[in-house]
Design a protein around this motif. Structure first.
Motif, PDB file in Angstrom:
ATOM      1  N   TRP A  45     -19.326   2.589  -9.165  1.00 45.44           N
ATOM      2  CA  TRP A  45     -19.078   3.869  -8.323  1.00 45.44           C
ATOM      3  C   TRP A  45     -17.834   3.829  -7.421  1.00 45.44           C
ATOM      4  CZ3 TRP A  45     -23.671   6.922  -5.477  1.00 45.44           C
ATOM      5  CH2 TRP A  45     -23.004   7.775  -5.040  1.00 45.44           C
ATOM      6  N   VAL A  46     -16.731   4.532  -7.957  1.00 42.36           N
ATOM      7  CA  VAL A  46     -15.636   4.677  -7.011  1.00 42.36           C
ATOM      8  C   VAL A  46     -15.262   5.927  -6.299  1.00 42.36           C
ATOM      9  CG1 VAL A  46     -13.176   4.318  -6.797  1.00 42.36           C
ATOM     10  CG2 VAL A  46     -14.509   2.825  -8.255  1.00 42.36           C
ATOM     11  N   ARG A  47     -15.363   6.080  -5.065  1.00 45.06           N
ATOM     12  CA  ARG A  47     -14.975   7.266  -4.448  1.00 45.06           C
ATOM     13  C   ARG A  47     -13.158   7.527  -4.026  1.00 45.06           C
ATOM     14  NH1 ARG A  47     -18.552   7.777   0.020  1.00 45.06           N
ATOM     15  NH2 ARG A  47     -20.028   8.699  -1.562  1.00 45.06           N
ATOM     16  N   VAL A  48     -12.816   8.637  -4.673  1.00 47.16           N
ATOM     17  CA  VAL A  48     -11.475   8.838  -4.257  1.00 47.16           C
ATOM     18  C   VAL A  48     -11.255  10.126  -3.397  1.00 47.16           C
ATOM     19  CG1 VAL A  48      -9.410   9.504  -5.606  1.00 47.16           C
ATOM     20  CG2 VAL A  48     -11.119   8.248  -6.803  1.00 47.16           C
ATOM     21  N   GLU A  49     -10.778   9.825  -2.359  1.00 45.19           N
ATOM     22  CA  GLU A  49     -10.551  10.865  -1.382  1.00 45.19           C
ATOM     23  C   GLU A  49      -9.299  11.044  -0.818  1.00 45.19           C
ATOM     24  OE1 GLU A  49     -14.298  11.392   1.583  1.00 45.19           O
ATOM     25  OE2 GLU A  49     -13.730   9.253   1.323  1.00 45.19           O
ATOM     26  N   GLY A  50      -8.893  11.803   0.064  1.00 45.13           N
ATOM     27  CA  GLY A  50      -7.424  12.284   0.679  1.00 45.13           C
ATOM     28  C   GLY A  50      -6.953  13.312   0.137  1.00 45.13           C
ATOM     29  N   THR A  51      -5.559  13.700   0.762  1.00 43.90           N
ATOM     30  CA  THR A  51      -4.791  14.965   0.404  1.00 43.90           C
ATOM     31  C   THR A  51      -4.159  15.005  -0.994  1.00 43.90           C
ATOM     32  OG1 THR A  51      -2.906  14.106   1.358  1.00 43.90           O
ATOM     33  CG2 THR A  51      -4.256  15.451   2.801  1.00 43.90           C
ATOM     34  N   GLU A  52      -3.997  13.582  -1.486  1.00 41.73           N
ATOM     35  CA  GLU A  52      -3.361  13.263  -2.960  1.00 41.73           C
ATOM     36  C   GLU A  52      -4.430  13.126  -4.036  1.00 41.73           C
ATOM     37  OE1 GLU A  52      -0.467  14.323  -3.354  1.00 41.73           O
ATOM     38  OE2 GLU A  52       0.038  14.885  -1.234  1.00 41.73           O
ATOM     39  N   ALA A  53      -5.623  13.089  -3.471  1.00 42.51           N
ATOM     40  CA  ALA A  53      -6.658  12.607  -4.462  1.00 42.51           C
ATOM     41  C   ALA A  53      -6.716  13.288  -5.785  1.00 42.51           C
ATOM     42  CB  ALA A  53      -8.143  12.616  -4.053  1.00 42.51           C
ATOM     43  N   GLN A 111       2.162   5.391  -4.239  1.00 44.55           N
ATOM     44  CA  GLN A 111       3.090   6.135  -3.877  1.00 44.55           C
ATOM     45  C   GLN A 111       3.086   7.263  -3.002  1.00 44.55           C
ATOM     46  OE1 GLN A 111       3.932   8.981  -7.721  1.00 44.55           O
ATOM     47  NE2 GLN A 111       2.382   7.700  -8.403  1.00 44.55           N
ATOM     48  N   TYR A 112       1.796   7.499  -2.743  1.00 47.93           N
ATOM     49  CA  TYR A 112       1.185   8.542  -1.685  1.00 47.93           C
ATOM     50  C   TYR A 112       0.602   7.919  -0.626  1.00 47.93           C
ATOM     51  CZ  TYR A 112       0.839  11.117  -6.634  1.00 47.93           C
ATOM     52  OH  TYR A 112       1.136  11.494  -7.383  1.00 47.93           O
ATOM     53  N   GLY A 113       0.687   6.603  -0.469  1.00 51.65           N
ATOM     54  CA  GLY A 113       0.151   5.968   0.755  1.00 51.65           C
ATOM     55  C   GLY A 113      -1.490   5.697   0.338  1.00 51.65           C
ATOM     56  N   LEU A 114      -1.919   4.371   0.755  1.00 52.53           N
ATOM     57  CA  LEU A 114      -3.395   4.308   0.005  1.00 52.53           C
ATOM     58  C   LEU A 114      -3.959   3.194   1.161  1.00 52.53           C
ATOM     59  CD1 LEU A 114      -5.393   3.649  -2.273  1.00 52.53           C
ATOM     60  CD2 LEU A 114      -3.875   1.742  -3.016  1.00 52.53           C
ATOM     61  N   VAL A 115      -5.171   3.475   1.322  1.00 53.95           N
ATOM     62  CA  VAL A 115      -6.278   2.545   1.820  1.00 53.95           C
ATOM     63  C   VAL A 115      -7.372   2.478   0.931  1.00 53.95           C
ATOM     64  CG1 VAL A 115      -5.801   3.187   4.389  1.00 53.95           C
ATOM     65  CG2 VAL A 115      -7.606   4.385   3.113  1.00 53.95           C
ATOM     66  N   THR A 116      -8.099   1.125   0.919  1.00 57.59           N
ATOM     67  CA  THR A 116      -8.922   0.960   0.105  1.00 57.59           C
ATOM     68  C   THR A 116     -10.166   0.315   0.894  1.00 57.59           C
ATOM     69  OG1 THR A 116      -8.223  -1.455  -0.387  1.00 57.59           O
ATOM     70  CG2 THR A 116      -7.276   0.026  -1.907  1.00 57.59           C
ATOM     71  N   SER A 144       0.692  -1.005  -0.040  1.00 57.81           N
ATOM     72  CA  SER A 144       0.057  -0.103   0.298  1.00 57.81           C
ATOM     73  C   SER A 144       0.733   1.332  -0.096  1.00 57.81           C
ATOM     74  CB  SER A 144      -0.937   0.178   1.203  1.00 57.81           C
ATOM     75  OG  SER A 144      -0.173  -0.093   2.351  1.00 57.81           O
ATOM     76  N   GLY A 145       2.156   1.017  -0.272  1.00 56.72           N
ATOM     77  CA  GLY A 145       2.838   2.481  -0.473  1.00 56.72           C
ATOM     78  C   GLY A 145       3.634   2.827   0.649  1.00 56.72           C
ATOM     79  N   ARG A 146       4.120   4.105   0.323  1.00 53.09           N
ATOM     80  CA  ARG A 146       4.963   4.789   1.453  1.00 53.09           C
ATOM     81  C   ARG A 146       4.477   4.783   2.849  1.00 53.09           C
ATOM     82  NH1 ARG A 146       3.549  11.135   0.130  1.00 53.09           N
ATOM     83  NH2 ARG A 146       1.873  11.414   1.417  1.00 53.09           N
ATOM     84  N   PRO A 147       5.595   4.724   3.694  1.00 54.86           N
ATOM     85  CA  PRO A 147       5.046   4.745   5.158  1.00 54.86           C
ATOM     86  C   PRO A 147       4.650   6.108   5.491  1.00 54.86           C
ATOM     87  CG  PRO A 147       7.498   4.840   4.932  1.00 54.86           C
ATOM     88  CD  PRO A 147       6.894   4.674   3.511  1.00 54.86           C
ATOM     89  N   GLY A 148       3.950   6.432   6.450  1.00 59.65           N
ATOM     90  CA  GLY A 148       3.670   7.608   7.215  1.00 59.65           C
ATOM     91  C   GLY A 148       2.099   7.827   6.833  1.00 59.65           C
ATOM     92  N   PRO A 149       1.640   9.116   6.582  1.00 57.03           N
ATOM     93  CA  PRO A 149       0.113   9.535   6.607  1.00 57.03           C
ATOM     94  C   PRO A 149      -0.181   8.798   5.181  1.00 57.03           C
ATOM     95  CG  PRO A 149       1.489  11.271   7.377  1.00 57.03           C
ATOM     96  CD  PRO A 149       2.520  10.236   7.039  1.00 57.03           C
ATOM     97  N   VAL A 150      -1.527   8.450   5.198  1.00 52.42           N
ATOM     98  CA  VAL A 150      -2.197   8.065   3.970  1.00 52.42           C
ATOM     99  C   VAL A 150      -2.640   9.209   3.051  1.00 52.42           C
ATOM    100  CG1 VAL A 150      -4.074   6.617   2.988  1.00 52.42           C
ATOM    101  CG2 VAL A 150      -2.830   5.835   5.025  1.00 52.42           C
ATOM    102  N   GLY A 151      -2.335   9.375   1.752  1.00 54.87           N
ATOM    103  CA  GLY A 151      -2.774  10.050   1.173  1.00 54.87           C
ATOM    104  C   GLY A 151      -3.872   9.899   0.139  1.00 54.87           C
TER     105      GLY A 151
END
Length: 205
Positions: A117-125, A188-193, A21-28
């Motif tokens: 229907w897919v929802r995309v959220e987060g600081t890097e959406a 690359q941005y940190g991911l949750v699904t 799921s990508g980089r460590p740290g905050p999920v983008g």
């Protein structure tokens, strides 16, 4: 209406983290498939635009139908003006069927099983989506309650804003491959699904 069978269930991880799921740290980026909705396309003729729009607004519980490229939310559903002579009506699954429209007025078509229907959220959406979509998604150019038809990897999709989230309606037959592209790029941005339901997060209770 028959129960919806999610097109992406096999891709959801119960723990919320996509594999690798990508980089460590905050999920983008958060990617969620939204289920539990019905989608009806309402099309009209040029000379029946006002009457058909008023009919759609009554069903959605809106004061008036939205103009081109706009979204309005009413007491019983959400209306998206996806084309000059077409609206999409989104309601909770199991809502009463849309009344038959006289052919002279227009036509209503159930698309509930044709779109994912897919929802995309987060600081890097926004950054993630701009890897794929040829649209200016900055807040001043694409604010909440705007809708657009565009192309994602040569596939026609519909995109709208709801609050801080971007909502994507993907053709069902391409949903899995487009989801994989989103997941691979979002790592690359940190991911949750995960999953969401229209009734709990988008329904107008």
């Amino acid at each position: 209406m028959a129960d919806q069978v999610t097109a992406l269930r096999a891709y959801h991880d119960p723990g919320g983290k996509a594999p690798g799921s990508g980089r460590p740290g905050p999920v983008g980026v958060s990617l969620r498939e939204v289920s539990g909705f019905s989608l009806t396309q309402i099309a009209c003729w040029p000379d029946t635009l006002t009457e058909a729009g008023a009919m759609a607004a009554r069903v959605a519980g809106c004061d008036a139908a939205p103009g081109p490229g706009q979204v309005v939310t009413g007491a019983r559903g959400r209306l998206l003006r996806v084309e000059p002579l077409k609206w999409w009506l989104i309601r909770e699954a199991g809502s009463p069927a849309f009344a038959d429209m006289p052919a002279a007025l227009g036509a209503a078509l159930d698309l509930s099983s044709a779109r994912v229907w897919v929802r995309v959220e987060g600081t890097e959406a926004r950054r993630l989506l701009n890897h794929f979509l040829p649209l200016d998604l900055r807040p001043d150019a694409f604010p909440p309650d705007r809708v657009a038809s565009t192309a994602f990897h040569h596939v026609g999709i519909t995109l709208w804003r709801s609050g801080e989230a971007f909502e994507l309606a993907l053709p069902r037959s391409f949903a899995a491959s487009l989801w994989e592209l989103l997941v691979d790029s979002a790592r690359q941005y940190g991911l949750v699904t995960g999953e969401a339901t229209y009734a709990s997060e988008d329904g107008e209770e």
